[in-house]
Write an enzyme that holds these catalytic residues in place. Structure first.
Site, PDB file in Angstrom:
ATOM      1  N   GLU A  53      -9.242  10.874   1.120  1.00 20.40           N
ATOM      2  CA  GLU A  53     -10.125  11.193   2.299  1.00 20.40           C
ATOM      3  C   GLU A  53     -10.934   9.779   2.493  1.00 20.40           C
ATOM      4  OE1 GLU A  53     -12.260  14.595   1.179  1.00 20.40           O
ATOM      5  OE2 GLU A  53     -13.785  13.334   0.325  1.00 20.40           O
ATOM      6  N   TYR A  65      -3.172   2.838   3.285  1.00 21.34           N
ATOM      7  CA  TYR A  65      -2.612   4.457   3.176  1.00 21.34           C
ATOM      8  C   TYR A  65      -1.430   4.667   3.864  1.00 21.34           C
ATOM      9  CZ  TYR A  65      -7.133   4.799   0.908  1.00 21.34           C
ATOM     10  OH  TYR A  65      -8.403   4.494   0.288  1.00 21.34           O
TER      11      TYR A  65
HETATM   12  C1  LIG Z   1      -8.720  -1.461   0.852  1.00 21.73           C
HETATM   13  C2  LIG Z   1      -8.693  -2.161  -0.187  1.00 21.73           C
HETATM   14  C3  LIG Z   1      -8.548  -1.606  -1.643  1.00 21.73           C
HETATM   15  C4  LIG Z   1      -7.124  -2.889   0.021  1.00 21.73           C
HETATM   16  O1  LIG Z   1      -7.082  -3.686  -0.999  1.00 21.73           O
HETATM   17  P1  LIG Z   1      -6.141  -5.045  -0.799  1.00 21.73           P
HETATM   18  O2  LIG Z   1      -5.726  -5.681  -2.203  1.00 21.73           O
HETATM   19  O3  LIG Z   1      -6.897  -6.045   0.052  1.00 21.73           O
HETATM   20  O4  LIG Z   1      -4.882  -4.647  -0.102  1.00 21.73           O
HETATM   21  P2  LIG Z   1      -3.311  -5.454  -0.167  1.00 21.73           P
HETATM   22  O5  LIG Z   1      -3.380  -7.001  -0.172  1.00 21.73           O
HETATM   23  O6  LIG Z   1      -2.593  -4.608  -1.037  1.00 21.73           O
HETATM   24  O7  LIG Z   1      -2.843  -5.010   1.272  1.00 21.73           O
HETATM   25  C5  LIG Z   1      -2.107  -3.895   1.559  1.00 21.73           C
HETATM   26  C6  LIG Z   1      -2.173  -3.494   3.118  1.00 21.73           C
HETATM   27  O8  LIG Z   1      -3.346  -2.822   3.370  1.00 21.73           O
HETATM   28  C7  LIG Z   1      -3.545  -3.069   4.690  1.00 21.73           C
HETATM   29  N1  LIG Z   1      -4.935  -4.012   4.757  1.00 21.73           N
HETATM   30  C8  LIG Z   1      -5.588  -4.412   3.571  1.00 21.73           C
HETATM   31  N2  LIG Z   1      -6.534  -5.244   4.222  1.00 21.73           N
HETATM   32  C9  LIG Z   1      -6.805  -5.048   5.456  1.00 21.73           C
HETATM   33  C10 LIG Z   1      -7.704  -5.651   6.251  1.00 21.73           C
HETATM   34  N3  LIG Z   1      -8.574  -6.405   5.984  1.00 21.73           N
HETATM   35  N4  LIG Z   1      -7.347  -5.433   7.628  1.00 21.73           N
HETATM   36  C11 LIG Z   1      -6.322  -4.639   8.071  1.00 21.73           C
HETATM   37  N5  LIG Z   1      -5.452  -4.339   7.080  1.00 21.73           N
HETATM   38  C12 LIG Z   1      -5.750  -4.463   5.627  1.00 21.73           C
HETATM   39  C13 LIG Z   1      -2.595  -4.063   5.169  1.00 21.73           C
HETATM   40  O9  LIG Z   1      -1.700  -3.293   5.794  1.00 21.73           O
HETATM   41  C14 LIG Z   1      -1.849  -4.535   4.109  1.00 21.73           C
HETATM   42  O10 LIG Z   1      -0.445  -4.805   4.237  1.00 21.73           O
HETATM   43  P3  LIG Z   1       0.009  -6.469   4.551  1.00 21.73           P
HETATM   44  O11 LIG Z   1      -0.573  -7.226   3.558  1.00 21.73           O
HETATM   45  O12 LIG Z   1       1.382  -6.387   4.709  1.00 21.73           O
HETATM   46  O13 LIG Z   1      -0.831  -6.527   5.938  1.00 21.73           O
HETATM   47  C15 LIG Z   1      -9.726  -3.386  -0.054  1.00 21.73           C
HETATM   48  O14 LIG Z   1      -9.869  -3.817   1.003  1.00 21.73           O
HETATM   49  C16 LIG Z   1     -10.973  -2.555  -0.739  1.00 21.73           C
HETATM   50  O15 LIG Z   1     -11.264  -2.794  -1.705  1.00 21.73           O
HETATM   51  N6  LIG Z   1     -12.170  -2.298   0.302  1.00 21.73           N
HETATM   52  C17 LIG Z   1     -13.276  -2.020   0.061  1.00 21.73           C
HETATM   53  C18 LIG Z   1     -13.267  -0.492  -0.731  1.00 21.73           C
HETATM   54  C19 LIG Z   1     -12.567   0.505   0.172  1.00 21.73           C
HETATM   55  O16 LIG Z   1     -13.014   0.599   1.297  1.00 21.73           O
HETATM   56  N7  LIG Z   1     -11.769   1.429  -0.643  1.00 21.73           N
HETATM   57  C20 LIG Z   1     -11.240   2.708   0.024  1.00 21.73           C
HETATM   58  C21 LIG Z   1     -12.278   3.782  -0.356  1.00 21.73           C
HETATM   59  S1  LIG Z   1     -11.525   5.134   0.469  1.00 21.73           S
END
Ligand SMILES: CC(C)(COP(=O)(O)OP(=O)(O)OC[C@H]1O[C@@H](n2cnc3c(N)ncnc32)[C@H](O)[C@@H]1OP(=O)(O)O)[C@@H](O)C(=O)NCCC(=O)NCCS
Length: 95
Positions: A53, A65
């Site tokens: 979620e 996701y």
């Molecule tokens: C969500 C999170 C874990 C993604 O980690 P990340 O290492 O930056 O993600 P990745 O580089 O592997 O990206 C994978 C995909 O996620 C999506 N994505 C990641 N960051 C994004 C952003 N800022 N905006 C839109 N899409 C995004 C994209 O679809 C991306 O694919 P692409 O690179 O081909 O566009 C990170 O932003 C984070 O730690 N956020 C804060 C904590 C959080 O909200 N966790 C989820 C709790 S439910």
């Protein structure tokens, strides 16, 4: 540490509890690698589904996701506080 993922295995299901990547390491595929590791573990344990979620407004996480194959299954109204927001429920079927 660049990031971490916490998941709970309650056979035959998994639940993603949290996934966090350090702000300085984001958008470099770390989140995708963490997710891949969870899905590999889930497949190795003959699981049916992975559930999670997320806050409705969390565009980054929801995109991660959905690219991993999760599909929206429902929502919990006003589930989060500060600020109040719906939770969107996702499920990935491994069957
Ligand atoms: C969500 C999170 C874990 C993604 O980690 P990340 O290492 O930056 O993600 P990745 O580089 O592997 O990206 C994978 C995909 O996620 C999506 N994505 C990641 N960051 C994004 C952003 N800022 N905006 C839109 N899409 C995004 C994209 O679809 C991306 O694919 P692409 O690179 O081909 O566009 C990170 O932003 C984070 O730690 N956020 C804060 C904590 C959080 O909200 N966790 C989820 C709790 S439910």
């Amino acid at each position: 540490m660049l990031g971490f993922l916490v998941a709970l295995h309650l056979a035959p299901e998994w639940e993603l509890e949290n996934i966090v990547v350090a702000p300085s390491a984001r958008r470099r595929g770390v989140g995708r690698q963490l997710m891949d590791a969870l899905l590999s573990a889930a497949r190795e344990t003959d699981s049916d589904s992975v559930f999670l979620e997320v806050r409705e407004s969390n565009v980054a996480a929801r995109s991660l996701y959905e690219k991993a194959g999760f599909e929206q299954e429902g929502r919990r109204k006003s589930y989060y506080t500060n600020p109040m927001e719906d939770a969107v429920l996702y499920r990935l079927s491994l069957a």
